[in-house]
Write a protein that holds these residues in place. Structure first.
Motif, PDB file in Angstrom:
ATOM      1  N   PRO A   8       5.098   2.819   2.577  1.00 28.36           N
ATOM      2  CA  PRO A   8       3.641   2.695   2.483  1.00 28.36           C
ATOM      3  C   PRO A   8       3.097   1.660   3.467  1.00 28.36           C
ATOM      4  O   PRO A   8       3.796   0.696   3.798  1.00 28.36           O
ATOM      5  N   TYR A   9       1.861   1.877   3.925  1.00 30.63           N
ATOM      6  CA  TYR A   9       1.239   0.905   4.827  1.00 30.63           C
ATOM      7  C   TYR A   9      -0.214   0.683   4.422  1.00 30.63           C
ATOM      8  O   TYR A   9      -0.874   1.586   3.911  1.00 30.63           O
ATOM      9  N   THR A  10      -0.689  -0.541   4.638  1.00 34.89           N
ATOM     10  CA  THR A  10      -2.031  -0.936   4.223  1.00 34.89           C
ATOM     11  C   THR A  10      -2.699  -1.706   5.354  1.00 34.89           C
ATOM     12  O   THR A  10      -2.180  -2.725   5.803  1.00 34.89           O
ATOM     13  N   PRO A  11      -3.866  -1.226   5.836  1.00 31.93           N
ATOM     14  CA  PRO A  11      -4.557  -1.970   6.888  1.00 31.93           C
ATOM     15  C   PRO A  11      -5.240  -3.213   6.317  1.00 31.93           C
ATOM     16  O   PRO A  11      -5.636  -3.237   5.149  1.00 31.93           O
ATOM     17  N   CYS A  61      -0.688   6.025   3.018  1.00 31.21           N
ATOM     18  CA  CYS A  61      -1.785   5.256   3.615  1.00 31.21           C
ATOM     19  C   CYS A  61      -2.594   4.549   2.529  1.00 31.21           C
ATOM     20  O   CYS A  61      -3.318   5.181   1.775  1.00 31.21           O
ATOM     21  N   ASN A  62      -2.453   3.241   2.461  1.00 29.81           N
ATOM     22  CA  ASN A  62      -3.188   2.400   1.508  1.00 29.81           C
ATOM     23  C   ASN A  62      -3.219   2.997   0.099  1.00 29.81           C
ATOM     24  O   ASN A  62      -4.286   3.326  -0.426  1.00 29.81           O
ATOM     25  N   PRO A  63      -2.059   3.100  -0.545  1.00 28.21           N
ATOM     26  CA  PRO A  63      -1.971   3.791  -1.828  1.00 28.21           C
ATOM     27  C   PRO A  63      -2.635   3.034  -2.987  1.00 28.21           C
ATOM     28  O   PRO A  63      -2.866   1.830  -2.883  1.00 28.21           O
ATOM     29  N   CYS A  64      -2.908   3.785  -4.041  1.00 27.40           N
ATOM     30  CA  CYS A  64      -3.367   3.238  -5.339  1.00 27.40           C
ATOM     31  C   CYS A  64      -4.783   2.680  -5.309  1.00 27.40           C
ATOM     32  O   CYS A  64      -5.179   1.959  -6.224  1.00 27.40           O
ATOM     33  N   GLN A 119      -3.441   7.598  -9.809  1.00 30.09           N
ATOM     34  CA  GLN A 119      -2.733   8.238  -8.704  1.00 30.09           C
ATOM     35  C   GLN A 119      -1.238   8.210  -8.971  1.00 30.09           C
ATOM     36  O   GLN A 119      -0.709   7.299  -9.590  1.00 30.09           O
ATOM     37  N   LYS A 120      -0.620   9.245  -8.432  1.00 30.23           N
ATOM     38  CA  LYS A 120       0.826   9.386  -8.585  1.00 30.23           C
ATOM     39  C   LYS A 120       1.543   8.113  -8.095  1.00 30.23           C
ATOM     40  O   LYS A 120       1.240   7.598  -7.028  1.00 30.23           O
ATOM     41  N   GLY A 121       2.478   7.639  -8.882  1.00 26.21           N
ATOM     42  CA  GLY A 121       3.284   6.503  -8.440  1.00 26.21           C
ATOM     43  C   GLY A 121       2.600   5.156  -8.555  1.00 26.21           C
ATOM     44  O   GLY A 121       3.148   4.143  -8.154  1.00 26.21           O
ATOM     45  N   CYS A 122       1.361   5.124  -9.077  1.00 29.39           N
ATOM     46  CA  CYS A 122       0.632   3.857  -9.121  1.00 29.39           C
ATOM     47  C   CYS A 122       0.515   3.294 -10.529  1.00 29.39           C
ATOM     48  O   CYS A 122       0.462   2.081 -10.718  1.00 29.39           O
ATOM     49  N   MET A 163      -4.827  -5.218  -0.444  1.00 31.06           N
ATOM     50  CA  MET A 163      -3.586  -5.563  -1.146  1.00 31.06           C
ATOM     51  C   MET A 163      -2.555  -4.451  -0.941  1.00 31.06           C
ATOM     52  O   MET A 163      -2.859  -3.284  -1.153  1.00 31.06           O
ATOM     53  N   PRO A 164      -1.327  -4.793  -0.485  1.00 33.72           N
ATOM     54  CA  PRO A 164      -0.308  -3.747  -0.305  1.00 33.72           C
ATOM     55  C   PRO A 164       0.251  -3.314  -1.664  1.00 33.72           C
ATOM     56  O   PRO A 164       1.282  -3.817  -2.096  1.00 33.72           O
ATOM     57  N   ALA A 165      -0.448  -2.392  -2.313  1.00 36.61           N
ATOM     58  CA  ALA A 165      -0.199  -2.088  -3.726  1.00 36.61           C
ATOM     59  C   ALA A 165       1.240  -1.671  -3.999  1.00 36.61           C
ATOM     60  O   ALA A 165       1.797  -1.999  -5.041  1.00 36.61           O
ATOM     61  N   LEU A 166       1.849  -0.943  -3.081  1.00 34.85           N
ATOM     62  CA  LEU A 166       3.233  -0.520  -3.288  1.00 34.85           C
ATOM     63  C   LEU A 166       4.165  -1.195  -2.284  1.00 34.85           C
ATOM     64  O   LEU A 166       5.214  -0.656  -1.931  1.00 34.85           O
TER      65      LEU A 166
END
Lengths: 477, 335
Positions: free
Chosen positions: A61-64, A453-456, A462-465, A76-79
């Motif tokens: 996963p990646y978070t800008p 891309c910027n999950p949760c 959302q799946k996996g969150c 926040m990099p949620a995952l």
């Protein structure tokens, strides 16, 4: 991961380790935290694309992230995984004063855009309180507002086109330098997409002439109701102020404690109002603002204003603005912690809503002060408390929920400018039906069909969150 | 041909679910052919053209204007492999009118999509409010961006003579209700002037020309009538002229573009660099970097979008919101 990304960029532009993980585990919304594995610092769009492609192939996963001033956890990099920091992508790429537009990289601070074009008599109109540090990329993600949005609109009205690394790692351009182009308003989704629809790396923004004349006044009122009704009357009279902000007794008390500012004893509310005018054909801007300010003063008098102080020069104007801009900072004098909420209601419900805020605060024994964009009906109740006392923390959280629910009952919104992020995704279900949320999910899937891309963020469940939500809470405390 | 005149969103949904293909009528500003409306897709003619294309390998047959033939080929290629057109039904929003809630103190109005803009303006004006478009009686149809129903004008999102000063539909819309091509009744936004709760789905319907969903209700921000700026456009005075060429350029190209259209100009608004003209079909006015054009009666040229990334994303949006492609098939020439 660190070694591979180091080969794509340069080893010194991939940060990792315990200290880095702690610094980048949240933005200005500090209640929920999650650590990244590493932070990358690309210099341009191509490098962002290379990083995103690597993340996709590795399933990471990646978070800008811009300046990290967001108030809902958007950066926040949620995952976990990679944080893509735009802090070295801060160049202005092109200035076109004749067409009133400018192209810059996403990591440039909002204020630097205005500084760069001041010589042309232009500025970038959206002015969030964080503007000296917050980046244009972050402003685009959150569709940021600010005091002057009442007249000039929010970020989405000032972005013409963006360059974005999409969720397949490809570089795409969205929008049009000539506004209003035919076709679906895809840019309208990307702005305010909270960084979940791709990584915006460059933007063409619209520049606005600096007003030729400005008048600012600070009025004091004996009751909050008088002040809120005055706001409604000013708008009803056809005056469109550039800004119209309210502060209550709690803010005045904090400003007095922190900076020694003084206000009339009987004042329960302050209204800061600013009118401005552009250079136009055959119209004297000074005359326009003088007339508008006279109208404002007359209306204030009709609503029992105790005093109306009009700034005579720029120094006095800045002094009046201090009562607004320094309000939140001053709250630090009242208690160790504050939580600022962000709800919106139809403007006519302001008096009723404020009564409710005071009732909630007194029932739950927490301190509250209110400072808000009255012209927009955008409320920012600030609770002040001691976060070392779990009972107070609980009371503040519950008070916040009560207030947001009341905003919805009055036909309003759970957020006017701070965004959903991770903070409010569970509240979206109070505002929208499952079908409405499904429409939003479809909008997301136009751009983002994966989970990297910027999950949760934004949408609930959302799946996996879901299983991670508990882990985020209180990690940093 | 089946005709639907639904009086509620539920009835719109039923009509959508019962149809193979739906053309939304009464909903658009005026009949401009900026899209290729289904009734103008002459399927039989195209079948013949496609067949000929196979035989004559792209060369114009005797008696065909080569330009017309080229356009025909473009359309025929687009249709290659497609089945006969689905049974077309028509849906009109005539019975979906009325103002549901108007709050002058909040400057918001909730209105059903089939309401005529002129009727809405009358109600707003009585309380000193308006939608900030130039008055069509003074400035004509072109500069006032209409006339039409609220849902239709929002769906067409045509330029108007105050867009530089007051913005446009995307800036005025606070919320909407629509029936998607998949039949669901959905809402986006709410009734306050500032809101960032979730993805801004409502923006997708502005200018979508009814191809993603049928807008049934709209919440708009109103503007104080007293503060509506004076339209400063140049206007020929031809009130009811419907331009066949609308062009917007960068400000630096505006004067050149205006000069090029001179004798055909209906209106020109320097503030937004927009030109409205009635250009004979055989003439091709000059184009400029980054400009865009909406035109009528020029077949393939009517298709205003050429950027492959935008086309790809628009097709993706279409397949998500109207998966069976029921609504206004042929819209934008590629949906």
């Amino acid at each position: 991961m660190v070694a591979e990304l180091g080969r794509i960029l340069a080893p010194d532009r991939v940060l990792s380790g315990e200290a880095v993980a702690r610094v980048y585990d949240c933005d200005a919304y500090t209640v929920e935290r999650s650590k990244p594995t590493c932070v990358v610092i690309p210099h341009d769009t191509e490098e962002v694309a290379a990083v995103v492609k690597w993340c996709l192939s590795a399933g990471v996963p990646y978070t800008p992230r811009g300046a990290g001033t967001g108030l809902s956890g958007g950066a926040m990099p949620a995952l976990g995984g990679v944080v893509i920091s735009t802090k070295k992508m801060n160049r202005i790429l092109e200035i076109d004063p004749a067409n009133r537009m400018l192209k810059a990289q996403a990591g440039i601070a909002n204020r630097r855009i205005s500084d760069a074009v001041a010589g042309y008599g232009l500025h970038f109109a959206p002015d969030p309180s964080s503007q000296t540090v917050s980046t244009i990329g972050g402003n685009i993600a959150e569709n940021s507002g600010g005091p002057h949005t009442l007249k000039y609109g929010v970020t989405t009205q000032h972005v013409l086109a963006v360059t974005m690394v999409d969720c397949d790692g490809e570089i795409v351009e969205i929008g049009s330098l000539v506004p209003g182009a035919p076709g679906y308003d895809l840019l309208g989704l990307v702005v305010g997409g909270e960084g979940t629809l791709g990584v915006v790396t460059e933007a063409w923004v619209r520049l606005t002439p600096v007003p030729a004349a400005v008048r600012t006044a600070l009025a004091a009122f004996p009751t909050v109701r008088d002040a809120t009704e005055c706001v409604a009357s000013i708008v009803a009279a056809g005056v469109i102020p550039a800004a119209m902000e309210l502060m209550d007794r709690g803010i005045m008390r904090a400003l007095t404690a922190a900076f020694g500012l003084t206000y009339p004893d009987a004042a329960q509310a302050l209204m800061l109002v600013e009118v401005d005018a552009e250079q136009g054909e055959g119209l004297d801007p000074e005359q326009i603002v003088a007339d508008q300010m006279q109208a404002v003063q007359d209306i204030c008098a009709r609503h029992s204003a105790i005093s109306v102080e009009v700034a005579q020069n720029e120094v006095e104007r800045q002094k009046l603005w201090n009562s607004r801009k320094k309000g939140i900072g001053a709250m630090g004098r009242l208690a160790p912690s504050i939580v600022t909420h962000d709800g919106v209601i139809p403007r006519s419900k302001l008096p009723e809503m404020l009564d409710f805020v005071y009732q909630v605060a007194s029932r739950r024994h927490v301190g509250v002060a209110n400072l808000f964009h009255a012209g927009d009906g955008n409320l920012h109740p600030c609770f002040y408390f001691d976060d070392r006392d779990p009972k107070q923390v609980e009371a503040v959280v519950e008070a916040g929920e009560e207030i947001i629910k009341r905003c919805l009952e009055l036909g309003g919104s759970v957020t006017g400018e701070h965004g959903i992020g991770v903070e409010k995704s569970d509240l979206l279900g109070l505002m929208f039906t499952p079908e409405d949320l499904d429409l939003q999910d479809r909008c997301k899937r136009i751009f983002n069909t994966g989970e990297l891309c910027n999950p949760c963020k934004v949408l609930p469940n959302q799946k996996g969150c879901v299983e991670h939500k508990k882990r985020w809470k209180g990690v940093g405390w | 041909m089946t005709r639907f005149l639904p009086e509620s969103a539920e009835k719109v949904s039923q009509a959508v679910l019962a149809s193979e293909a739906l053309e939304v009528r009464g909903s658009f500003g005026y009949k401009i052919g900026y899209r290729i409306p289904l009734e103008q897709w002459d399927w039989e003619w195209l079948d013949i053209a496609a067949e000929k294309a196979g035989r004559v390998h792209g060369e114009a047959p005797v008696g065909w204007d080569p330009a017309v033939w080229a356009d025909t080929m473009t359309l025929a290629k687009r249709l290659a492999g497609k089945k006969r057109p689905p049974a077309l039904a028509v849906l009109s929003t005539t019975n979906l009118g009325g103002i549901l809630e108007f709050s002058p103190e909040d400057q918001t109005v909730v209105v059903r999509a089939g309401t005529l803009l002129a009727d809405l303006q009358k109600v707003l004006a009585a309380k000193g409010q308006c939608i900030p478009l130039p008055d069509p009686e003074e400035w004509g149809d072109a500069l006032s961006g209409g006339p039409g129903t609220v849902g239709g004008m929002l769906s067409m999102n045509l330029p108007h003579g105050l867009s530089a000063q007051c913005g446009s539909w995307r800036d005025w819309i606070l919320g909407l209700e629509a029936v998607l091509g998949s039949g669901e009744i959905v809402r986006s936004g709410c009734r306050v002037v500032k809101n960032v709760a979730g993805y801004d789905a409502m923006k997708l319907f502005v200018g979508a020309r009814g191809s993603l969903g049928i807008v049934t209700e709209v919440t708009l921000k109103t503007f104080p009538l007293a503060a509506r700026p004076q339209c400063r456009a140049h206007f020929s005075g031809l009130l009811r002229t419907r331009p066949s060429w609308i062009q917007r350029t960068l400000p630096t190209d505006f004067q050149s573009a205006k000069k090029g259209l001179q004798e055909f100009l209906v209106a020109a608004d320097e503030a937004s660099s927009t030109l409205w003209a009635s250009v004979p079909r055989e003439l091709s006015p000059e184009r400029f970097p980054s400009d865009w054009v909406l035109c009528a009666k020029r077949r393939a040229e009517n298709v205003p979008i050429s950027d492959p990334a935008q086309i790809r994303l628009m097709k993706r949006a279409k397949s998500l919101l109207d998966p069976a492609g029921k609504l206004n098939p042929g819209e934008f020439g590629f949906l």
